[in-house]
Design an enzyme around this catalytic site. Structure first.
Site, PDB file in Angstrom:
ATOM      1  N   LYS A 245       3.026  -5.580  52.357  1.00 57.51           N
ATOM      2  CA  LYS A 245       4.309  -6.111  51.912  1.00 57.51           C
ATOM      3  C   LYS A 245       5.463  -5.290  52.494  1.00 57.51           C
ATOM      4  CE  LYS A 245       2.913  -7.794  47.325  1.00 57.51           C
ATOM      5  NZ  LYS A 245       3.293  -9.189  47.527  1.00 57.51           N
ATOM      6  N   ASP A 315      -2.570 -10.485  51.382  1.00 53.55           N
ATOM      7  CA  ASP A 315      -1.544 -10.455  50.339  1.00 53.55           C
ATOM      8  C   ASP A 315      -1.604 -11.694  49.449  1.00 53.55           C
ATOM      9  OD1 ASP A 315       0.568  -9.401  48.903  1.00 53.55           O
ATOM     10  OD2 ASP A 315       2.090 -10.253  50.205  1.00 53.55           O
ATOM     11  N   ARG A 319      -5.110 -15.252  44.021  1.00 58.90           N
ATOM     12  CA  ARG A 319      -5.956 -16.447  43.941  1.00 58.90           C
ATOM     13  C   ARG A 319      -7.430 -16.108  44.163  1.00 58.90           C
ATOM     14  NH1 ARG A 319      -2.562 -19.233  48.574  1.00 58.90           N
ATOM     15  NH2 ARG A 319      -1.060 -17.876  47.511  1.00 58.90           N
TER      16      ARG A 319
END
Length: 467
Positions: A245, A315, A319
């Site tokens: 990130k 990233d 899920r």
């Protein structure tokens, strides 16, 4: 930190009230004399009676000068009462006691908001303390006790999410779940490997803190109306993994387990609220870090139940851990409905902003129930579409699915993430709450404090306890 403000119900205003708050249209307590009639005071301050509007008036008291807060309640709706209550609690910071003549209307909403606005989280530093005691004159005891239970559950979810990741990791989160007083089962790294939870293991591979799957179980005293499974994303820190990130985004990632915090907090409050449903909570916990052992873009992982996924972006890890938990719930727990909660996508923040959460659902009835519960509890939801035309975004040339779209044909990142999760939820009613936009607040405002919001606790408790 836990809400330290206590809530007490009294029939009448005590004569020695340190700070008294009275609605504009209520009768003043006996013995209280204002320097001018209420109507003249309101005219002088150009007060309109709006929710959150407060006029502070000095009054003569034995041995000195006291204060009365005349407060507006707007149209008297639950939303207006929450605004009024939060304003009063914030005005009373630093005081020992705030005595409030409760307004007409939803006392539970009023008391809940007053307590939530008293929440603070600090590690060191002075700060101005919240009012220590909230005395509610003329309130319904049962409604206040419910409000206190809900507010403290929200505060627990905030505490868990606000705790720095130097303190919390998946094992720490499992320990906090164990403090709920409920039956808890925890899969450690060895157990996850033995039972085939490939998604949780893959996300946690790069961290020195191994992942966990946490299961909490609540059973009502009487016959259960139905069985619900709540699944929470428990990423205790999300660096993005090898798909790192940007620095600006990373400093907020201690709250990436907000969904898991919601599940733990909700499960812990069900007994006090006498929820009539059986609820199983699953928290898929991992720390997503880059290292020589971390999963790589292009890796293929095998989830619980055997479905394979090509990881195109590390990233998009939430899920992956949720998929394992959803597949387990479908195969082993046989629930009547499944609801997952996750700070899943930045895309939903673009779509709905910071004040409304998203709900995706495979079942219209379930979606309607959750939206209505959110409206009643002030955790507002907007139903988003599961657009079938976007399912090709999940296609992989080497696995059953890809975890993100390989190109930029469709976009719609929150929708495609929900479509991915649906693949693991089975045919039973399922809903996904994307709380990425509403899980954190950037300011102290209303019932929110800067940091984690606990969004989802109030709406799920409302939904699970409705008759």
């Amino acid at each position: 930190m836990p809400i330290e403000t206590t809530a007490t119900v009294v029939a009448d205003v005590p004569d020695d009230a340190e700070l008294l708050a009275v609605p504009y249209d209520a009768d003043l307590s006996p013995g209280v004399e204002l320097p001018l009639p209420v109507s003249d005071l309101l005219a002088h301050y150009e007060a309109k009676g709006a929710a959150g509007e407060i006029v502070e008036v000095p009054v003569a008291r034995a041995g000195g000068v006291g204060r009365i807060l005349l407060y507006g309640v707007g149209d008297g709706s639950p939303k207006a009462l929450r605004t009024a209550a939060a304003g009063l609690t914030r005005r009373a910071r630093g005081r020992d006691t705030l005595t409030v003549v409760t307004p007409d209307g939803d006392v539970a909403a009023f008391a809940e908001a007053a307590l939530l606005a008293a929440y603070t989280f600090r590690i060191g530093g002075a700060g101005k303390p919240a009012v220590r005691a909230l005395v509610l004159a003329g309130a319904d005891e049962e409604q206040v006790r419910r409000a206190e239970t809900v507010a403290r559950a929200v505060a627990l979810a905030r505490d868990l999410a606000n705790t720095p990741s130097s303190v919390k990791n998946p094992a720490w989160l499992a320990e906090r779940a164990g403090e709920s007083g409920l039956p808890v089962k925890v899969w450690d790294e060895e157990g996850l490997r033995a039972d085939g939870f490939g998604g949780i293991l893959a996300v946690g591979r790069g961290s020195a803190s191994p992942p966990r799957l946490i299961q909490l179980s609540y059973t009502p005293e009487g016959p259960a109306e139905r069985h619900v499974v709540l699944v929470g994303k428990g990423i205790t820190f999300d660096s993005g993994g090898l798909s790192l990130k940007p620095t600006a985004n990373m400093k907020f990632q201690k709250t990436d387990m907000a969904g898991g915090a919601v599940v733990i907090a909700v499960l812990g409050a069900l007994a006090a609220l006498k929820a009539p449903v059986r609820v199983t909570g699953l928290v898929a916990a991992a720390e997503n870090m880059p290292s020589g052992t971390a999963q790589r873009p292009s890796d293929v992982i095998t989830h619980y139940g055997g479905r394979t996924v090509e990881v195109l972006n590390t990233d998009a890890e939430g899920r992956l851990v949720l998929a394992d938990a959803l597949a387990y719930a479908d195969a082993e727990l046989d629930p009547d409905a499944v609801v997952d909660v996750a700070t899943l996508t930045g895309a939903i923040t673009v779509a709905l902003g910071p004040h409304v959460g998203a709900v995706y659902a495979s079942d219209d009835v379930l979606a309607k129930q959750l939206v209505e519960a959110g409206q009643a509890a002030d955790d507002r939801l907007w139903r988003m579409p599961l657009i079938e035309d976007y399912t090709p975004a999940l296609e992989s040339s080497v696995a059953d699915l890809a975890n993100v779209e390989s190109g930029s044909t469709f976009g719609a990142g929150s929708i495609t993430a929900a479509l991915f999760l649906r693949e693991f939820a089975g045919d039973r009613p399922w809903a996904h709450l994307d709380i990425a936009g509403v899980g954190r607040s950037t300011a102290d405002e209303g019932v929110l404090s800067k940091g984690a919001t606990g969004f989802g606790v109030r709406l799920l408790l409302e939904w699970l306890t409705r008759g």
